[in-house]
Design an enzyme around this catalytic site. Structure first.
Site, mmCIF file in Angstrom:
data_model
loop_
_atom_site.group_PDB
_atom_site.id
_atom_site.type_symbol
_atom_site.label_atom_id
_atom_site.label_comp_id
_atom_site.label_asym_id
_atom_site.label_seq_id
_atom_site.Cartn_x
_atom_site.Cartn_y
_atom_site.Cartn_z
ATOM 1 C CG HIS A 48 5.064 -3.954 -0.141
ATOM 2 N ND1 HIS A 48 5.322 -2.804 0.537
ATOM 3 C CD2 HIS A 48 5.821 -3.920 -1.255
ATOM 4 C CE1 HIS A 48 6.207 -2.087 -0.133
ATOM 5 N NE2 HIS A 48 6.517 -2.741 -1.229
ATOM 6 C CG ASP A 78 4.511 2.250 1.723
ATOM 7 O OD1 ASP A 78 4.788 3.026 0.793
ATOM 8 O OD2 ASP A 78 5.152 1.218 1.954
#
Length: 171
Positions: A48, A78
């Site tokens: 990520h 997130d």
């Protein structure tokens, strides 16, 4: 502005949220909530991070989102599911206590003068959990998603990488 982006596991929520954030800000905040629990999860987190460019300001905070000042910024949170997991297990798997703590923390966080893009999972889309704790967490997740969706200006459901707008009070 609060924009909730939700969907099933691995449906493209984070990528869609990142794209939106970069369209709206030249220096968005990426607020990551995950704890690292094993090497496989650490690798997912690193992937990520590698996907994001240096225009992002990355902040990691497992629970106390309101302790941070985001005045005037765009924040991509997130994700709610991992954040709620931290609260749930830190509270000894107490559903109601976890829900009330999560709501209070969200209320303080979302009251800041900033824009939010919030990523969450529709865990109920993934089948019936195999044990009682997982089922209770699914119920808790569904309740917090509803809470956020009511507060949100926009809600987008991602299905197979494609966005489906569910709510838009700004249209």
């Amino acid at each position: 502005m609060i924009h909730l982006i939700t969907g099933g596991q691995r449906c493209g929520k984070s990528e869609y949220a990142e794209q939106l954030a970069l369209e709206q800000s030249t220096n968005p905040v990426y607020l990551a909530t995950s704890r690292i629990w094993d090497d496989g999860h650490r690798a997912r987190i690193e992937a990520h991070k590698a996907r994001r460019g240096e225009q992002w300001e990355s902040i990691e905070e497992e629970k106390e989102l309101s302790s941070l000042d985001f005045e005037g910024r765009l924040v991509l949170l997130d994700c709610i599911t991992l954040w709620l997991t931290n609260i749930f297990f830190d509270n000894g798997e107490q559903d109601e206590k976890s829900l009330e703590e999560a709501k209070a923390e969200l209320d303080k966080s979302l009251s800041q003068d900033c824009d939010w893009i919030i990523v969450s999972n529709e865990v109920g889309l993934g089948g019936h959990p195999g044990n009682e704790v997982a089922m209770r967490f699914n119920d808790l997740q569904g309740r917090i998603n509803q809470y956020i969706a009511k507060k949100a200006d926009r809600v987008t459901l991602i299905i197979s990488g494609l966005p489906l707008e569910i709510k838009n009070t700004q249209a």
